[in-house]
Scaffold this motif. Structure first.
Motif, PDB file in Angstrom:
ATOM      1  N   VAL A  57       0.866  -1.188   0.000  1.00 51.98           N
ATOM      2  CA  VAL A  57       0.000   0.000   0.000  1.00 51.98           C
ATOM      3  C   VAL A  57       0.900   1.235   0.000  1.00 51.98           C
ATOM      4  N   ILE A  58       0.839   1.999  -1.075  1.00 49.88           N
ATOM      5  CA  ILE A  58       1.691   3.176  -1.230  1.00 49.88           C
ATOM      6  C   ILE A  58       0.794   4.386  -1.507  1.00 49.88           C
ATOM      7  N   VAL A  59       1.029   5.461  -0.825  1.00 50.72           N
ATOM      8  CA  VAL A  59       0.225   6.676  -0.999  1.00 50.72           C
ATOM      9  C   VAL A  59       1.123   7.821  -1.435  1.00 50.72           C
ATOM     10  N   GLU A  60       0.719   8.505  -2.471  1.00 55.07           N
ATOM     11  CA  GLU A  60       1.487   9.645  -2.972  1.00 55.07           C
ATOM     12  C   GLU A  60       0.530  10.760  -3.357  1.00 55.07           C
ATOM     13  N   ASN A  61       0.662  11.894  -2.685  1.00 51.75           N
ATOM     14  CA  ASN A  61      -0.181  13.064  -2.942  1.00 51.75           C
ATOM     15  C   ASN A  61      -1.679  12.741  -2.873  1.00 51.75           C
ATOM     16  N   GLY A  62      -2.040  11.910  -1.908  1.00 51.26           N
ATOM     17  CA  GLY A  62      -3.447  11.586  -1.698  1.00 51.26           C
ATOM     18  C   GLY A  62      -3.974  10.453  -2.544  1.00 51.26           C
TER      19      GLY A  62
END
Length: 231
Positions: free
Chosen positions: A182-187
């Motif tokens: 699970v990776i989150v970038e800029n929302g």
């Protein structure tokens, strides 16, 4: 939320002495597919539904002659009951008496599960044996519309907080992704999963979509890219 919060209290009902034709007309004009049968004191006696009125001799929808082997298997009691359903003129003779009921304090989640498990469309709400309301599938849908507003997108929530929320939403489910996937970038949430069923992929996506602050969800099938998760 409980039954009392969503139930219909203006109850359309039948009496056991009402004619089958009148009962059918009542359901048609009220736009309902079933109604409780009550006595003069409001006590629940049974329920009559479209299913109880489907097979009627008057309109030629009675059960046709069965194959001989089905006739042998069917008991005399079953055949007699079917005859009554097709020919009786009073609601009391065609209604179903094995009625599932709930109380006013019954949680809405339990009612939804009950309707699904019993494969019924409505359930009477009773107090001291008397009908005080009815909860139908339509009531549950109305509750969804009025009580479940769309989650706002909060631009101030950090990627780290979003990631933790997504992982928490999936926690303890057999289809949950490992933390590193699970990776989150800029929302935007990126979900990396190996080949799985469509239902599993949808469950993972929905879990992510419901997390506060999520601006978008991208599902990748295969091993995760060489990007370090944001902690």
């Amino acid at each position: 939320m409980r039954a009392a919060d969503i139930m219909t209290t203006r109850i359309v009902s039948a009496t056991p002495d009402m004619s089958v034709r009148q009962a059918a007309g009542t359901m048609v004009f009220a736009g309902i597919s079933g109604m409780p049968v009550i006595d003069e004191d409001g006590k629940l006696l049974g329920i009559v539904t479209e299913g109880d009125l489907m097979h009627r001799a008057e309109i030629g929808t009675g059960v046709k002659h069965r194959a001989w082997w089905l006739e042998l298997v069917a008991s005399t009691r079953e055949l007699a009951s079917q005859y009554v359903k097709e020919h009786a003129r009073r609601v009391g003779d065609v209604m179903s008496t094995d009625v599932t009921t709930v109380t006013e304090t019954c949680p809405v989640a339990d009612i939804a599960e009950l309707l699904e498990r019993k494969r019924i469309k409505r359930v009477p709400v009773v107090r001291d044996g008397k009908v005080v309301g009815v909860v139908s599938r339509a009531n549950l849908i109305r509750a969804l519309v009025t009580m479940a507003p769309e989650l706002p997108v909060d631009a101030d929530i950090s990627d780290h907080s979003i990631r933790e929320a997504v992982l928490a939403a999936m926690a303890d489910h057999p289809w949950a992704l490992a933390r590193e996937n699970v990776i989150v970038e800029n929302g935007t949430v990126h979900l990396w999963t190996r080949v799985a069923s469509e239902d599993e992929v949808n469950a993972i996506r929905v879990a992510a979509e419901n997390a506060p602050g999520v601006k978008g969800v991208v599902t990748h099938i295969g091993p995760p890219a060489a990007v370090a998760p944001l902690d």
